[in-house]
Write an enzyme that holds these catalytic residues in place. Sequence first.
Site, short mmCIF file in Angstrom:
data_model
loop_
_atom_site.label_atom_id
_atom_site.label_comp_id
_atom_site.label_asym_id
_atom_site.label_seq_id
_atom_site.Cartn_x
_atom_site.Cartn_y
_atom_site.Cartn_z
N ASN A 10 0.88 -1.18 0.00
CA ASN A 10 0.00 0.00 0.00
C ASN A 10 0.91 1.22 0.00
O ASN A 10 1.54 1.52 1.00
CB ASN A 10 -0.89 -0.04 1.26
CG ASN A 10 -1.70 1.22 1.43
OD1 ASN A 10 -1.74 2.08 0.55
ND2 ASN A 10 -2.37 1.34 2.58
N LYS A 12 0.14 4.26 -0.15
CA LYS A 12 -0.46 5.43 0.52
C LYS A 12 -0.27 6.69 -0.35
O LYS A 12 -0.30 6.59 -1.57
CB LYS A 12 0.11 5.57 1.93
CG LYS A 12 -0.11 4.28 2.75
CD LYS A 12 0.15 4.42 4.22
CE LYS A 12 -0.10 3.08 4.90
NZ LYS A 12 0.08 3.12 6.34
N HIS A 95 -9.40 1.05 5.43
CA HIS A 95 -8.07 1.23 6.03
C HIS A 95 -8.20 2.13 7.26
O HIS A 95 -9.02 3.06 7.28
CB HIS A 95 -7.11 1.84 5.01
CG HIS A 95 -5.69 1.79 5.48
ND1 HIS A 95 -5.16 2.71 6.36
CD2 HIS A 95 -4.70 0.89 5.23
CE1 HIS A 95 -3.91 2.38 6.61
NE2 HIS A 95 -3.60 1.27 5.94
N GLU A 97 -6.53 4.52 8.24
CA GLU A 97 -6.37 5.95 7.97
C GLU A 97 -7.66 6.53 7.42
O GLU A 97 -7.98 7.70 7.65
CB GLU A 97 -5.17 6.17 7.04
CG GLU A 97 -3.86 5.94 7.80
CD GLU A 97 -2.74 5.30 7.00
OE1 GLU A 97 -2.75 5.38 5.76
OE2 GLU A 97 -1.84 4.71 7.64
N GLU A 167 -4.93 -5.03 10.71
CA GLU A 167 -3.89 -4.04 10.91
C GLU A 167 -4.13 -3.32 12.24
O GLU A 167 -4.92 -2.37 12.29
CB GLU A 167 -3.90 -3.01 9.78
CG GLU A 167 -3.68 -3.60 8.41
CD GLU A 167 -3.18 -2.55 7.42
OE1 GLU A 167 -2.08 -2.76 6.88
OE2 GLU A 167 -3.84 -1.53 7.19
N GLY A 173 3.01 2.14 10.87
CA GLY A 173 3.95 3.25 10.72
C GLY A 173 4.71 3.60 11.98
O GLY A 173 5.36 4.63 12.06
N SER A 213 3.90 -2.31 10.29
CA SER A 213 5.36 -2.39 10.44
C SER A 213 5.94 -3.75 10.02
O SER A 213 6.86 -4.25 10.65
CB SER A 213 5.78 -2.03 11.86
OG SER A 213 5.39 -0.70 12.17
P1 13P Z 1 3.32 0.25 7.73
O1 13P Z 1 3.84 -1.00 7.08
O2 13P Z 1 4.03 1.49 7.28
O3 13P Z 1 3.23 0.12 9.22
O4 13P Z 1 1.81 0.44 7.20
C1 13P Z 1 0.92 -0.61 7.28
C2 13P Z 1 -0.31 -0.24 6.54
O5 13P Z 1 -1.06 0.63 6.95
C3 13P Z 1 -0.58 -0.93 5.26
O6 13P Z 1 -1.87 -0.67 4.82
#
Ligand code: 13P
Length: 250
Positions: A10, A12, A95, A97, A167, A173, A213
């Site tokens: 992803n 982002k 997601h 976010e 997740e 992150g 992560s």
């Molecule tokens: P990270 O791998 O940066 O922690 O992000 C995970 C994520 O949100 C994938 O959709």
Amino acid sequence: MSRYYYIAGNWKMHKTREQAAELAQSLVTALKDGKHEYLIAPSFTCLETVSAVVQDTNIRLGAQNCAPEEEGAHTGEVSVLQLKDLGVQTIILGHSERRHIYKEDDALINKKVKLALKHGFEVILCIGELLEEREAGKVEEVCERQTVKGLEGVSADALSNVVIAYEPVWAIGTGKTATPQDAEAVHAFVRKVIGRLYGEDAAKKIIIQYGGSVKAENAAQLMAMENIDGALVGGASLKTDTFVPIAKFS
Ligand code: 13P
């Protein structure tokens, strides 16, 4: 079909078209003999560019969101029809976010899930608890609610096009990964929820990715868990050097 490993990147809100094309091309080369299933999900603005690069390869093209309606007066939104037109095969929905920064609730996410499935897309439905929910002992309650409400009205047939991504929000992150055991416990629980909703066979077949992560150093331990079938990777998916070792874990 039995379960397989499914590693997704992803991207982002990163990369211009030129940068996206370069990364996609490098992944196509590096993963052409990869043993697992792969997906990359660039920003909307890069989909057309990346679509041309991954066409007829073993890398699926994903979008990071879609509108809850097919078309109409929805300024700033992108429709499933437009995504189909670009060659998108998969849509990531719910997601964290989207849930927490943009306040998408379960009902809105469910509407998008049903619309995407109706148009033949694969859906990656993301679920996962906040740190305060984990500390309050609400992991199962939150993951069950997001799974059940996210899939409301989805038929058993359509479920075969659904992947779940667990997740935990506190692991995204942050560099903090859930331990393989902690993640496995939630994956096993979610599989049980699917079993209750759709039966044992569907529960056995559904792919449940872990996200938060994931990096080369922890990918193999996570994937070794019985109920972890892949990864949804954020930060480490932005470079060939960090994504390929995850994608080629053994
Ligand atoms: P990270 O791998 O940066 O922690 O992000 C995970 C994520 O949100 C994938 O959709």
